[in-house]
Design a protein around this motif. Structure first.
Motif, PDB file in Angstrom:
ATOM      1  N   GLY A   1       0.765  -1.232   0.000  1.00  0.00           N
ATOM      2  CA  GLY A   1       0.000   0.000   0.000  1.00  0.00           C
ATOM      3  C   GLY A   1       0.795   1.279   0.000  1.00  0.00           C
ATOM      4  O   GLY A   1       1.542   1.577  -0.919  1.00  0.00           O
ATOM      5  N   SER A   2       0.644   2.038   1.077  1.00  0.00           N
ATOM      6  CA  SER A   2       1.091   3.419   1.126  1.00  0.00           C
ATOM      7  C   SER A   2       2.593   3.600   1.080  1.00  0.00           C
ATOM      8  O   SER A   2       3.072   4.710   0.870  1.00  0.00           O
ATOM      9  N   ARG A   3       3.363   2.544   1.280  1.00  0.00           N
ATOM     10  CA  ARG A   3       4.815   2.713   1.353  1.00  0.00           C
ATOM     11  C   ARG A   3       5.527   2.113   0.153  1.00  0.00           C
ATOM     12  O   ARG A   3       6.755   2.064   0.121  1.00  0.00           O
ATOM     13  N   ALA A   4       4.783   1.646  -0.837  1.00  0.00           N
ATOM     14  CA  ALA A   4       5.381   0.828  -1.884  1.00  0.00           C
ATOM     15  C   ALA A   4       5.444   1.497  -3.242  1.00  0.00           C
ATOM     16  O   ALA A   4       5.665   0.831  -4.245  1.00  0.00           O
ATOM     17  N   ALA A   5       5.277   2.814  -3.296  1.00  0.00           N
ATOM     18  CA  ALA A   5       5.262   3.485  -4.593  1.00  0.00           C
ATOM     19  C   ALA A   5       6.562   3.322  -5.355  1.00  0.00           C
ATOM     20  O   ALA A   5       6.589   3.327  -6.580  1.00  0.00           O
ATOM     21  N   ASN A   6       7.671   3.178  -4.632  1.00  0.00           N
ATOM     22  CA  ASN A   6       8.983   3.079  -5.270  1.00  0.00           C
ATOM     23  C   ASN A   6       9.495   1.642  -5.336  1.00  0.00           C
ATOM     24  O   ASN A   6      10.694   1.416  -5.518  1.00  0.00           O
ATOM     25  N   GLY A   7       8.582   0.683  -5.210  1.00  0.00           N
ATOM     26  CA  GLY A   7       8.987  -0.720  -5.232  1.00  0.00           C
ATOM     27  C   GLY A   7       9.299  -1.241  -3.841  1.00  0.00           C
ATOM     28  O   GLY A   7       9.331  -0.496  -2.857  1.00  0.00           O
ATOM     29  N   VAL A   8       9.542  -2.535  -3.769  1.00  0.00           N
ATOM     30  CA  VAL A   8       9.798  -3.191  -2.489  1.00  0.00           C
ATOM     31  C   VAL A   8      11.001  -4.118  -2.653  1.00  0.00           C
ATOM     32  O   VAL A   8      11.106  -4.836  -3.649  1.00  0.00           O
ATOM     33  N   VAL A   9      11.902  -4.060  -1.683  1.00  0.00           N
ATOM     34  CA  VAL A   9      13.035  -4.978  -1.637  1.00  0.00           C
ATOM     35  C   VAL A   9      12.876  -5.837  -0.387  1.00  0.00           C
ATOM     36  O   VAL A   9      12.886  -5.317   0.740  1.00  0.00           O
ATOM     37  N   ILE A  10      12.697  -7.143  -0.593  1.00  0.00           N
ATOM     38  CA  ILE A  10      12.458  -8.067   0.518  1.00  0.00           C
ATOM     39  C   ILE A  10      13.733  -8.854   0.806  1.00  0.00           C
ATOM     40  O   ILE A  10      14.288  -9.491  -0.084  1.00  0.00           O
ATOM     41  N   LEU A  11      14.187  -8.792   2.052  1.00  0.00           N
ATOM     42  CA  LEU A  11      15.353  -9.554   2.485  1.00  0.00           C
ATOM     43  C   LEU A  11      14.866 -10.727   3.328  1.00  0.00           C
ATOM     44  O   LEU A  11      14.055 -10.553   4.255  1.00  0.00           O
ATOM     45  N   THR A  12      15.364 -11.902   3.008  1.00  0.00           N
ATOM     46  CA  THR A  12      15.020 -13.106   3.766  1.00  0.00           C
ATOM     47  C   THR A  12      16.297 -13.669   4.358  1.00  0.00           C
ATOM     48  O   THR A  12      17.253 -13.967   3.634  1.00  0.00           O
ATOM     49  N   SER A  13      16.328 -13.787   5.668  1.00  0.00           N
ATOM     50  CA  SER A  13      17.530 -14.303   6.327  1.00  0.00           C
ATOM     51  C   SER A  13      17.554 -15.830   6.271  1.00  0.00           C
ATOM     52  O   SER A  13      16.543 -16.486   6.019  1.00  0.00           O
ATOM     53  N   LYS A  14      18.716 -16.384   6.496  1.00  0.00           N
ATOM     54  CA  LYS A  14      18.904 -17.826   6.387  1.00  0.00           C
ATOM     55  C   LYS A  14      18.212 -18.553   7.528  1.00  0.00           C
ATOM     56  O   LYS A  14      18.138 -18.062   8.651  1.00  0.00           O
ATOM     57  N   LYS A  15      17.708 -19.729   7.220  1.00  0.00           N
ATOM     58  CA  LYS A  15      17.041 -20.581   8.205  1.00  0.00           C
ATOM     59  C   LYS A  15      17.649 -21.966   8.156  1.00  0.00           C
ATOM     60  O   LYS A  15      18.247 -22.378   7.147  1.00  0.00           O
ATOM     61  N   GLY A  16      17.485 -22.698   9.226  1.00  0.00           N
ATOM     62  CA  GLY A  16      17.887 -24.095   9.224  1.00  0.00           C
ATOM     63  C   GLY A  16      16.858 -24.948   8.516  1.00  0.00           C
ATOM     64  O   GLY A  16      15.751 -24.509   8.205  1.00  0.00           O
ATOM     65  N   LYS A  17      17.218 -26.207   8.224  1.00  0.00           N
ATOM     66  CA  LYS A  17      16.314 -27.132   7.546  1.00  0.00           C
ATOM     67  C   LYS A  17      15.880 -28.222   8.508  1.00  0.00           C
ATOM     68  O   LYS A  17      16.691 -28.761   9.267  1.00  0.00           O
ATOM     69  N   ARG A  18      14.597 -28.527   8.454  1.00  0.00           N
ATOM     70  CA  ARG A  18      14.051 -29.574   9.315  1.00  0.00           C
ATOM     71  C   ARG A  18      14.698 -30.921   8.981  1.00  0.00           C
ATOM     72  O   ARG A  18      14.946 -31.245   7.816  1.00  0.00           O
ATOM     73  N   GLY A  19      14.963 -31.686  10.015  1.00  0.00           N
ATOM     74  CA  GLY A  19      15.466 -33.034   9.828  1.00  0.00           C
ATOM     75  C   GLY A  19      16.889 -33.119   9.297  1.00  0.00           C
ATOM     76  O   GLY A  19      17.296 -34.165   8.779  1.00  0.00           O
ATOM     77  N   SER A  20      17.651 -32.045   9.410  1.00  0.00           N
ATOM     78  CA  SER A  20      19.035 -32.071   8.927  1.00  0.00           C
ATOM     79  C   SER A  20      19.991 -32.008  10.117  1.00  0.00           C
ATOM     80  O   SER A  20      19.703 -31.382  11.136  1.00  0.00           O
ATOM     81  N   LYS A  21      21.112 -32.662   9.968  1.00  0.00           N
ATOM     82  CA  LYS A  21      22.078 -32.668  11.053  1.00  0.00           C
ATOM     83  C   LYS A  21      22.744 -31.297  11.177  1.00  0.00           C
ATOM     84  O   LYS A  21      22.764 -30.503  10.228  1.00  0.00           O
ATOM     85  N   ALA A  22      23.288 -31.037  12.345  1.00  0.00           N
ATOM     86  CA  ALA A  22      23.913 -29.751  12.606  1.00  0.00           C
ATOM     87  C   ALA A  22      25.159 -29.575  11.737  1.00  0.00           C
ATOM     88  O   ALA A  22      25.951 -30.508  11.565  1.00  0.00           O
ATOM     89  N   LYS A  23      25.288 -28.384  11.196  1.00  0.00           N
ATOM     90  CA  LYS A  23      26.465 -28.021  10.417  1.00  0.00           C
ATOM     91  C   LYS A  23      27.080 -26.757  11.001  1.00  0.00           C
ATOM     92  O   LYS A  23      26.368 -25.832  11.398  1.00  0.00           O
ATOM     93  N   VAL A  24      28.399 -26.751  11.037  1.00  0.00           N
ATOM     94  CA  VAL A  24      29.135 -25.587  11.503  1.00  0.00           C
ATOM     95  C   VAL A  24      29.917 -25.031  10.316  1.00  0.00           C
ATOM     96  O   VAL A  24      30.688 -25.759   9.682  1.00  0.00           O
ATOM     97  N   ASN A  25      29.708 -23.760  10.027  1.00  0.00           N
ATOM     98  CA  ASN A  25      30.389 -23.121   8.904  1.00  0.00           C
ATOM     99  C   ASN A  25      31.250 -21.981   9.426  1.00  0.00           C
ATOM    100  O   ASN A  25      30.778 -21.126  10.180  1.00  0.00           O
ATOM    101  N   ILE A  26      32.502 -21.986   9.035  1.00  0.00           N
ATOM    102  CA  ILE A  26      33.445 -20.946   9.447  1.00  0.00           C
ATOM    103  C   ILE A  26      34.072 -20.349   8.198  1.00  0.00           C
ATOM    104  O   ILE A  26      34.489 -21.080   7.299  1.00  0.00           O
ATOM    105  N   SER A  27      34.116 -19.031   8.149  1.00  0.00           N
ATOM    106  CA  SER A  27      34.773 -18.371   7.024  1.00  0.00           C
ATOM    107  C   SER A  27      35.580 -17.191   7.532  1.00  0.00           C
ATOM    108  O   SER A  27      35.234 -16.568   8.547  1.00  0.00           O
ATOM    109  N   ALA A  28      36.637 -16.892   6.831  1.00  0.00           N
ATOM    110  CA  ALA A  28      37.492 -15.759   7.168  1.00  0.00           C
ATOM    111  C   ALA A  28      38.064 -15.195   5.879  1.00  0.00           C
ATOM    112  O   ALA A  28      38.366 -15.932   4.941  1.00  0.00           O
ATOM    113  N   GLN A  29      38.178 -13.881   5.833  1.00  0.00           N
ATOM    114  CA  GLN A  29      38.808 -13.260   4.677  1.00  0.00           C
ATOM    115  C   GLN A  29      39.522 -11.983   5.090  1.00  0.00           C
ATOM    116  O   GLN A  29      39.142 -11.315   6.064  1.00  0.00           O
TER     117      GLN A  29
END
Length: 928
Positions: free
Chosen positions: A154-182
């Motif tokens: 509605g009232s806030r969307a005249a210039n378009g909308v950018v939707i950000l979706t953050s990461k989620k875990g997956k049901r029934g999956s084992k735990a994973k640990v991710n490490i990154s460095a740069q």
């Protein structure tokens, strides 16, 4: 799965693949094909459940995490540049803490904002939140362009909308640990201007004043500088080095049958290419969703961040001699940054310590001033939301969501009472606290009737309450740099204090229908109320309707094997805009003034407008999406966007007591086309994959109505003019006709096209050159082979122009005797017959088209090279799932004709802007 129910055939199926039925033979070879229906990307486009991208009626573009993560910048939005047709993204500053600017499908408003609405995990956020988000925590960003996809907001969307979706875990999956460095370094992107060195500048002084050739003192100094190679490159002094950037991330993700989770920590640390700017950020994210019962689900998404940063001193004072960008242009090359050491006979011995004061020019060293005025900015920010989801019956989904965005900001600084501030030190403190609560309640019901008819209905209510409070205080007269608290000041300045509050309340509904996933229809209605507007017009109604026809599923195209997808889309609707308005602008406010008769004075400070209301955009969108030979994708969209009741500041007669006020008074139209193209050139050919992609937008706008029945209105000191029937943003100024080789005087065209040597602002005309780029887009390629992946993304903006105000100071005779100049000045007219663009000193420079430069550019936005170690190596470790090493480059190549540090400013004029940066970064990513 093998089905033995038939003695003659086998039914073979696998998740993500098309089920195939084959005849039983002694030897059977079956190659399963991917099921595009099952693997099709799903996107969040509104308040309801996710949809398959191919079933969305509106204009939607999704950008995956692959394009967003591991970029050596603090702002995730920077990675969007060149990725979405019609979306222009600018990073106008190289300062690490600065945000980006976005504009979708042209400029839709003159005085109001053209910034899209940003949604994070279902709740609105401010653009300032982007620097508080870790790009590695974002799963995808989806851009909604047309009314069919945006009207639900509605009232806030005249210039378009950018939707950000953050990461989620997956049901029934084992735990994973991710490490990154740069770790990486930043440098200035480049410079297309050559400034004079010491020898050139000294020789030029002799051209300006021939008597210097006989001046013994001048000649002695000249010989000393030249003979000893003393020449300062001030651009190199202020930002010629490299600055380090480092980033570390840790996340844990996984799930059980009833719960999924994602926990992440991120550290980002970047120094600016100017020594007094930097940013350090820590982020914590926790996303948890759980099934409480079979019919009840709850979740919490939370992002915490802490930022500590400093911005370069005097960055907001464009033409201050202490603004380092401006100073890098005007400081004399004969002025040394370090003390020049001489023996008793005046012979050069070398360089000593850094100078705090440049006595030749009479300026303090800007870095010395920065050290005397240390300041720090800190911000603690939280973005979070919770939800409760109930499914009382099949197909019915009732959801209650609560979201919060809040931050605490603090800025502090002092000026030590030494050097230029001797005996008059200062101290300041300022605070700001902001919060916004969003309460959203929806009910969605989906069902299928008559086998092939699919219905979906959603109703909802949303309330947004935000409050902003700030306070600032300062003192002067501090005399001891050991005592720099405000309580030690001799004089207290009047403190600043403000409080504002806004409230939005909305009701909305959507309905959609598709028959056999072939014919789609959807409709949306939303009613919005806002405290920003006048009491007579606080509510607005917005709506949309759209349809899609999947032609590929028609009988006459089903058997056309080379045609994979063919969809036709049409939509029309209206959305609103309230961005750019400050709270209470519709009301007659009371402001306090200076003391009068020993009493404080008050008066009406803002004219009331009880009829002030929503700016409305009505848009039409027609799109054709297709995929051919399972390799070539092509999307073409045509749009027409008309802004009505445009929010605009209207000039008032001073007899009213006010210079201007806000009203709904103008209209403009944006028309254009978006084209998105992609080709999978090679698909798993001996393990090799190669694809290319490109997108292009052309946009043209036109002003169709102005205030008070006017046909035209000049925006003072901008080089711009508003005129009905003309584009907004076309430069309106005098046309320069060059330098007359006979006498060296500047020439111009008058408004009738005749040559003249008399400059008059009355001769200003439209130049045909645009402030806003009519053409924009991007292209890229990606190739992979046996664990090696190379990708490159380019972005471009074409047809945009900008006034290079630096040249007013660096190619101007008025300043040439004191300040440095560009080498272009060496071509100055000196005698009849000289062909040049630099006039004689008797013909003064004017603001005209010769300062108007083509600021089009093409930029290699991102380059990445990675190698994923073979899986067989990982299996041997027994605990490591994957390992990757990578290189990332940003802004490594820029092609432009613009004569300055950077064309990516997004302004009508450039002077003193912090140069943009390019980065190279190396990193490693491990998954356990």
């Amino acid at each position: 799965m093998i089905d033995h129910s038939s003695a003659k055939t086998l039914m073979i199926s696998f998740i993500g693949m098309q089920t195939q039925e084959v005849a039983i033979k002694p030897h059977v070879k079956v190659v399963l094909k991917s099921d595009s229906e099952m693997l099709e990307e799903v996107v969040i486009t509104g308040y309801g459940s996710a949809q398959k991208l191919g079933s969305v009626v509106g204009s939607v573009t999704a950008v995956s995490s692959e394009k967003l993560e591991k970029k050596p910048v603090a702002n995730v939005a920077d990675a969007l540049q060149g990725q979405v047709a019609g979306l222009q993204v600018f990073t106008p500053s190289g300062e690490p803490s600065q945000s980006v600017r976005m504009r979708l499908r042209g400029v839709s408003s003159i005085n109001s904002s053209s910034e899209p609405l940003f949604i994070l995990d279902g709740a609105p956020i401010s653009s300032g939140a982007f620097t508080a988000l870790n790009p590695n925590d974002i799963e995808s960003m989806t851009v909604l362009k047309d009314a069919s996809s945006t009207a639900i907001y509605g009232s806030r969307a005249a210039n378009g909308v950018v939707i950000l979706t953050s990461k989620k875990g997956k049901r029934g999956s084992k735990a994973k640990v991710n490490i990154s460095a740069q770790y990486g370094i930043s440098r200035m992107t480049g410079d297309n201007v050559e400034m004079m060195n010491a020898e050139q500048w000294l020789n030029f002084q002799e051209i300006l004043d021939p008597s210097l050739k006989e001046n013994a003192a001048f000649q002695s100094n000249k010989n000393f500088y030249i003979d000893n190679g003393i020449s300062t490159d001030w651009a190199d002094v202020f930002f010629g080095g490299s600055a380090p950037t480092q980033e570390y991330n840790l996340n844990v993700t996984g799930g059980t049958d009833a719960l999924n989770y994602y926990f992440a920590f991120g550290h980002y640390d970047a120094d600016g290419i100017m020594d007094d700017s930097k940013l350090r950020r820590e982020t914590l994210r926790s996303n948890i969703e759980t099934n409480i019962t079979k019919w009840m689900k709850a979740g919490v998404n939370m992002n915490l961040s802490y930022q500590k940063y400093s911005t370069t001193a005097f960055g907001g004072s464009a033409n201050s001699v202490y603004n380092k960008v401006y100073a890098s242009r005007i400081y004399r090359p004969t002025q040394s940054y370090y003390e020049i050491l001489k023996d008793d006979n005046g012979n050069f011995l070398g360089y000593g310590d850094r100078l705090d004061y440049f006595d030749e020019m009479g300026y303090w060293n800007p870095y010395y001033l920065s050290e005397l005025q240390p300041g720090a900015n800190t911000m603690a920010r939280i973005n979070g939301n919770t939800f409760l989801n109930i499914n009382p019956i099949k197909g019915l989904n009732i959801r209650a969501a609560q979201a919060m965005e809040a931050f605490d900001y603090r800025s502090s600084g002092v000026a030590y009472p030494v050097g230029p501030f001797a005996g008059a030190g200062t101290a300041r403190e300022s605070f700001q606290r902001y919060y916004a609560f969003t309460y959203t309640n929806t009910a969605e019901y989906k069902f299928t009737a008559w086998d092939n008819s699919h219905f979906s209905f959603l109703i909802g209510q949303e309330a947004i309450i935000n409050k902003n409070e700030s306070f600032g205080a300062s003192v002067t007269g501090l005399t001891d740099q050991r005592l720099m608290l405000m309580s030690a000041g001799a004089t207290a300045n009047m403190p600043s204090h403000s409080k504002t509050q806004q409230v939005f309340n909305s009701y909305f509904a959507t309905a959609s229908y598709n028959y056999n996933e072939k014919y789609y229809i959807d409709a949306t209605f939303r009613r919005d109320g806002s405290s920003l507007f006048g009491l007579n017009n606080q509510w607005g109604n917005f709506w949309s309707a759209g349809a899609m026809w999947d032609l590929k599923k028609e009988a006459f195209l089903e058997d056309v094997r080379w045609l994979n997808t063919l969809q036709l889309k049409v939509s029309y609707g209206s959305v609103g805009n309230a961005l750019g308005l400050s709270p209470y602008m519709a009301f007659g406010l009371i402001g306090s003034g200076p003391l009068y008769g020993s009493s404080s004075g008050t008066a009406v400070s803002n004219p009331a407008n009880p009829d002030l209301t929503w700016e409305v955009m009505k848009s039409t969108n027609v799109a054709l999406n297709t995929r051919l030979f399972d390799r070539i994708s092509l999307d073409v969209e045509f749009y027409n966007r008309k802004t009505e009741d445009m929010l605009m500041e209207i000039p008032y007669s001073y007899t009213t007591g006010f210079s201007s006020g806000w009203g709904n008074v103008a209209s403009m139209v944006n028309r254009g086309v978006d084209v998105t193209f992609g080709v999978d050139i090679l698909k798993d050919v001996n393990g090799f994959d190669w694809s290319v992609s490109a997108n292009l937008n052309y946009n043209k706008n036109e002003i169709t109505e102005l205030f008070n029945g006017l046909d035209e209105y000049v925006l003072g000191n901008t080089g711009l003019k508003l005129q009905v029937g003309m584009p907004y943003g076309e430069f309106f100024t005098n046309k320069w006709a060059g330098v007359d080789p006979r006498d060296g005087y500047n020439m111009w065209y008058d408004k009738n096209g005749n040559l003249t040597k008399t400059f008059s602002e009355d001769d200003a005309v439209f130049t045909g050159k645009q402030r806003y780029a009519p053409w924009s887009g991007g292209f890229g390629t990606r190739a992979s082979w046996k664990g090696i992946t190379v990708s490159a993304d380019f972005a471009f903006m074409l047809g945009q122009y900008m006034t290079n105000n630096e040249r007013w100071f660096t190619e101007n005779h008025t300043f040439a005797a004191k300040n440095n100049q560009t080498t272009e000045m060496l071509t100055m007219w000196q005698k009849p017959g000289d062909i040049t663009n630099i006039s004689c000193p008797d013909s003064p420079m004017q603001f005209d088209t010769h300062l108007l430069e083509n600021a089009s550019f093409m930029r290699m936005k991102n380059l990445s090279v990675s190698y994923t170690l073979p899986q067989r190596w990982m299996k041997k470790t027994g605990f490591m799932e994957s390992a990757k090493v990578f290189f990332v480059g940003r802004n490594l190549l820029t092609v432009t004709k613009y004569k300055g540090y950077d064309p990516e400013i997004d302004s009508n004029i450039q002077l003193g802007n912090y140069p943009n940066t390019k980065q190279i970064s190396f990193g490693v990513e491990l998954t356990f």
